[in-house]
Design a protein around this motif. Structure first.
Motif, PDB file in Angstrom:
ATOM      1  N   ASP A 159      -4.898  -0.578   3.091  1.00 38.76           N
ATOM      2  CA  ASP A 159      -3.484  -0.195   3.150  1.00 38.76           C
ATOM      3  C   ASP A 159      -2.812  -0.378   1.796  1.00 38.76           C
ATOM      4  O   ASP A 159      -2.009   0.464   1.365  1.00 38.76           O
ATOM      5  N   HIS A 162      -3.912   2.406  -0.512  1.00 37.39           N
ATOM      6  CA  HIS A 162      -3.206   3.660  -0.227  1.00 37.39           C
ATOM      7  C   HIS A 162      -1.827   3.641  -0.882  1.00 37.39           C
ATOM      8  O   HIS A 162      -1.360   4.643  -1.446  1.00 37.39           O
ATOM      9  N   GLN A 163      -1.190   2.485  -0.823  1.00 37.76           N
ATOM     10  CA  GLN A 163       0.127   2.354  -1.449  1.00 37.76           C
ATOM     11  C   GLN A 163       0.021   2.503  -2.972  1.00 37.76           C
ATOM     12  O   GLN A 163       0.874   3.108  -3.622  1.00 37.76           O
TER      13      GLN A 163
END
Lengths: 243, 490
Positions: A159, A162-163
């Motif tokens: 996550d 992805h950021q």
């Protein structure tokens, strides 16, 4: 050569239709030489640390960037030919290399890019707060650069990663809608997936297998700044510089 | 490698309604010549959908008043007038910037910054003169660099001579002190950019061109009537008109050549089409060498129209300027420049849109910034052009220009009258001729490599993808820009 094949692979994923570019014929959609330099400087803010012919006109590149015939004033080139595309792609590689070189320091490059705080602010803009938080934390001392240079992909959750990609694309382009408008898939999803898949399936194994790729040679393929530098190269190579 | 990157340069922008970021990026790029800054991108995230229109209007006004637009505008005008000089190094860049601040540049930037009428390009009587920034380095340089002060010196003998050249070069262009020079409205010998040293110096007169170059630029820039010299300026590229101009064998005597020139050049119908316009207008500029001549000349302006030909004597360069700005061709041509510059040549300017823009052009009294704002408010400004189909004529036109670049060269020149393939549909003498050439293209493209008639013969500039695109277009019926199919699909 392999890296070019990988790039083509990405291009095929991200693009469906053919857009035939033209150059001075549609000047308002294709940037002129000074504007190309402006755009490249904006996307490679650390490039000013080192002189590059990719950011200045010289005798060699003036023709392919749309110089005019001195007697008639007519443009020599009316469209970006293969030589322009080659120049642009080579320049991306050179600017990525310059950027990596600028980051491969353990000391603040005093006097070359403002104050230390300004430099950290610039790096935060380039990489996003997730990279800075995970790699450096709140350390704004001179250890900042060493920590950033040594930071590896494995320090991030999926996550968070992805950021990181989202932040990088925002720096280069803007929000998700804009990425969609430029044909990078809904919210840039196609591009995100292609970049990530490319890294896992091809780039990392190839680099670990000893692939030499010019400007990125001798860098650790797990280092965040190498991955993001190469991402930038791939994404901008897909860009047709048309606005 | 070339093919690879050629493929990378494909894109698709097909969204129906561009996002705010897309619209703002385009606005920024078109009005400032730069992309959005990082902080501006963040600012966009705070704009609510109902405030988007207001935000764009606010930013349009901001960009219209930015120095970036002012710099870009000067650059665009240098391109439009084909007066652009390239910057070669940091040192040369400084010199060029200094030299750019001449009377032409000042007039152009004043037109934008002061939101003056676009007609001031022709009608203005106000100049800001600056001294030469650099000492001429050679005798050629002395001739090439004519200061504003020298240029107007015969009209205004009281101009200070010390202004011609600075003793010391300033480090910043803004340090160049300009001298305001205003002529009364009745002054017939000056007319905006037409009487600036930069324009007249670039378009020099010779015993051969006899000011036709200057006349040709007036037609090109202000009436969108582009004419090309029959005798090519580049010695390596020969024109297809050359054989008409010099219709005589190379062993001919000088007398024979002269006679041939008199008969061949200008007497033929295809030559007269341009020369009947250029010759009488060129006379108007005959008294100007590199310094503005106080003696005015007279000439004549001719504009062929569908029903009749407009022709009127022009008593002076100022008279020419006044006559030009009153012509419908001028109005349409100038609006088309705005359209091409800010919206793009790749988006068609339809007749009804042109009429609407003419009304708007005059409603805002042709004021430059106001009309840019009108253009930026058109829906086409933000809409991306329709994607080009791979097999369309638009897609292959740039490739066909490569054919032209070879066929124009000497070795092919005299074998047969090969048309320009990129403009085949516009230039062709008849439909039969068009079809005949398309069939020849199709045959020769599809020949085996071993065949000596195979085209293209020089593969240096061609990739497999390029060839596939051209074959695909021609095999699918060779449709022109209007979508008319010229051949049976194969």
């Amino acid at each position: 050569m392999k890296i070019l094949v990988f790039t083509l692979f990405l291009a095929q994923i991200a693009y469906g239709q053919i857009w035939q570019a033209s150059y001075t014929e549609n000047w308002s959609r294709h940037p002129s030489a000074p504007v190309i330099f402006e755009i490249l400087k904006g996307r490679f803010p650390l490039s000013s640390l080192k002189y590059s012919k990719c950011l200045h006109l010289d005798e060699k590149n003036k023709t392919l960037l749309g110089d005019s015939n001195p007697s008639s004033g007519a443009p020599v080139q009316t469209q970006p030919g293969p030589s322009f595309v080659e120049w642009y792609s080579n320049c991306l590689a050179e600017l990525v290399a310059n950027e990596l070189e600028a980051l491969s320091v353990t000391q603040f490059p005093a006097g070359r890019i403002g104050t230390q705080q300004e430099f950290i602010k610039l790096l935060t803009q380039m990489y996003g707060t997730t990279v800075i938080n995970v790699c450096v934390g709140n350390d704004t001392s001179t250890r900042f650069y060493a920590k950033l240079s040594a930071c590896e992909r494995s320090q991030f959750t999926d996550d968070q990663w992805h950021q990181v990609l989202t932040d990088q694309l925002f720096f280069l382009y803007g929000d998700a809608d804009y990425l969609s408008d430029r044909g990078f898939g809904s919210g840039g999803k196609v591009l995100f997936e292609a970049l990530d898949q490319f890294y896992r399936d091809q780039y990392l194994p190839a680099r670990q297998g000893g692939l030499k790729i010019g400007p990125l040679e001798n860098k650790n393929p797990n280092h965040v700044i190498e991955i993001l530098a190469f991402n930038k190269y791939l994404v901008l190579a897909l860009d047709d510089m048309k606005f | 490698m070339k093919m690879l990157f050629g493929l990378i340069f494909f894109s698709s922008v097909t969204m129906a309604s561009p996002s705010l970021t897309s619209r703002m990026t385009r606005l920024s790029f078109q009005l400032r010549g730069s992309l959005l800054s990082f902080d501006e991108k963040k600012e966009l995230a705070l704009v609510s959908p109902q405030d988007e229109a207001k935000f764009i209007e606010q930013k349009t006004n901001e960009y219209l008043n930015s120095n970036r637009l002012s710099d870009a505008f000067l650059y665009w005008q240098l391109e439009r007038f084909k007066l652009k000089t390239f910057i070669l190094s940091d040192e040369a860049e400084k010199e060029t910037q200094l030299d750019l601040k001449d009377s032409f540049a000042n007039l152009v930037t004043d037109i934008l910054n002061q939101n003056l009428s676009w007609d001031q390009f022709l009608l203005s009587k106000n100049y800001r003169l600056v001294p030469l920034a650099l000492k001429p380095k050679s005798r050629e340089d002395v001739r090439a660099r004519v200061s504003d002060f020298d240029f107007f010196s015969l009209l205004v003998p009281s101009l200070p001579r010390e202004g011609v050249q600075l003793a010391k070069r300033p480090s910043d262009p803004s340090e160049l002190q300009a001298l305001n020079l205003s002529f009364p409205d009745s002054e017939s010998r000056v007319a905006g950019v037409l009487t600036t040293p930069r324009f007249l110096r670039k378009y020099t007169t010779t015993d051969v061109n006899k000011n036709r170059r200057r006349a040709a630029q007036v037609y090109r820039i202000f009436l969108c009537d582009t004419m090309f010299p029959a005798i090519p300026e580049d010695a390596n590229r020969k024109s297809k008109y050359l054989s008409q101009v010099f219709a005589i064998h190379e062993t001919a005597t000088e007398e024979q050549l002269k006679a041939s020139l008199e008969i061949g050049h200008g007497a033929q119908e295809s030559c007269r089409g341009c020369h009947s316009k250029l010759d009488p207008l060129g006379v108007l500029f005959q008294s100007h060498t590199t310094v503005l001549n106080p003696v005015s000349s007279t000439g004549s302006l001719k504009i062929p129209r569908a029903t009749e030909t407009f022709q009127t004597p022009v008593l002076s360069v100022a008279d020419l300027a006044k006559t030009l700005v009153a012509q419908p061709e001028y109005e349409a041509c100038q609006i088309r420049w705005f359209w091409n510059q800010f919206i793009g040549k790749d988006i068609d300017l339809k007749d009804e849109k042109l009429e609407l823009l003419k009304r708007e052009f005059n409603r805002v009294q042709r004021r430059t910034k106001d009309f840019i704002k009108v253009i930026a408010s058109q829906p086409e400004f933000f809409n991306p052009p329709a994607p080009i189909e791979a097999s369309s004529f638009a897609a292959v036109k740039p490739l066909l220009k490569r054919c032209d670049s070879c066929h124009e060269s000497e070795s092919y020149m005299f074998s047969e009258d090969v048309p320009h393939f990129a403009t085949l549909f516009e230039d062709s003498k008849s439909d039969e001729s068009t079809i005949s050439w398309l069939l020849k293209m199709r045959t020769r493209l599809n020949l085996p490599s071993s065949d000596t008639h195979k085209m293209p013969q020089n593969f240096t500039h061609w990739t497999e993808a390029d060839l596939t695109a051209v074959k695909s277009w021609i095999n699918s019926g060779a449709k022109d820009d209007a979508g008319t199919q010229w051949l049976e699909p194969q």
